[in-house]
Design an enzyme around this catalytic site. Sequence first.
Site, PDB file in Angstrom:
ATOM      1  N   HIS A  30       7.226   3.832  -4.740  1.00 22.71           N
ATOM      2  CA  HIS A  30       6.107   3.009  -5.203  1.00 22.71           C
ATOM      3  C   HIS A  30       6.498   1.544  -5.055  1.00 22.71           C
ATOM      4  O   HIS A  30       7.602   1.138  -5.425  1.00 22.71           O
ATOM      5  CB  HIS A  30       5.760   3.326  -6.649  1.00 22.71           C
ATOM      6  N   HIS A  42       0.967  -4.457  -8.672  1.00 23.33           N
ATOM      7  CA  HIS A  42       1.013  -3.353  -7.711  1.00 23.33           C
ATOM      8  C   HIS A  42      -0.362  -2.700  -7.602  1.00 23.33           C
ATOM      9  O   HIS A  42      -1.260  -2.966  -8.395  1.00 23.33           O
ATOM     10  CB  HIS A  42       2.088  -2.331  -8.105  1.00 23.33           C
ATOM     11  N   CYS A 155       0.058   1.388  -1.799  1.00 24.76           N
ATOM     12  CA  CYS A 155       0.813   0.366  -2.520  1.00 24.76           C
ATOM     13  C   CYS A 155       1.726  -0.444  -1.601  1.00 24.76           C
ATOM     14  O   CYS A 155       1.915  -1.652  -1.793  1.00 24.76           O
ATOM     15  CB  CYS A 155       1.621   1.015  -3.639  1.00 24.76           C
TER      16      CYS A 155
END
Length: 255
Positions: A30, A42, A155
């Site tokens: 991530h 994010h 992301c």
Amino acid sequence: MGVLSNKIHRDQLKPGDHIYTWRNAYLYAHHGIYVGEGKVIHFTRAAGREIGTGTVLDRFIFSSSPSHSSENPCTSCDDPSGRDGGVMSSCLNCFLSGGDLYRFEYGVNPAFFIAKARGGTCTLASSDPSEDVLHRAFFLLQNGFGSYCLFKNNCEDFAIYCKTGLLVFTSISVGRSGQAASIFSAASAIACSPARYLTTTFSGLSAFGAGIYCLHRLVCDIGIRRDVSKVPVERLVDRVGLVESEVATEMVKRD
């Protein structure tokens, strides 16, 4: 940091850094932008879910973050409840969710890029100054980054756009994400399996497959592709469709 690992300590962080952490036993990473004061901006898919396919598989494969009970919310993070997904701000602890901290590398050379066999850790593209990175991140926090797509707008795509301002305008290829490119590269290596008839040894077949994988990753990198153009964040948010049309026209003229 180096070929083996991009792992860093928290005291090495600087505002504007593109950071990431691995999830689910290194199944995926991530990504986000560190903006200082222990905060990370994010991009998530829905209600704080970091990544997903939009199918029932998400319940078994992918995680959600940050994750807090209603009785014990994190006061430093955006509350993902009531959101349809999108750009959010979290504290560094929640972003890492117990994982290690890594910094994405920019401006690497092709040999270094290929040596990093796992995608989503570096790029040949150069980063813009930190003030530009932070401006994009905070602007997108307020205005959004469009609809989440696992292979085209995830992301990592968000973090790379914040760092470079580069937009992929073609609709038939993967986005900026090195993780997505790795998946397609692996598929390409498998698809080239008929080439096994060119070699009779396991080592020869392995070397050929590895070569196809590395070559495909390299040509898909945002720093080497030709189907990209720099787009100001204000134009990206206001008129995404028009921007893509204008960029495509511009690239056709260049050719």
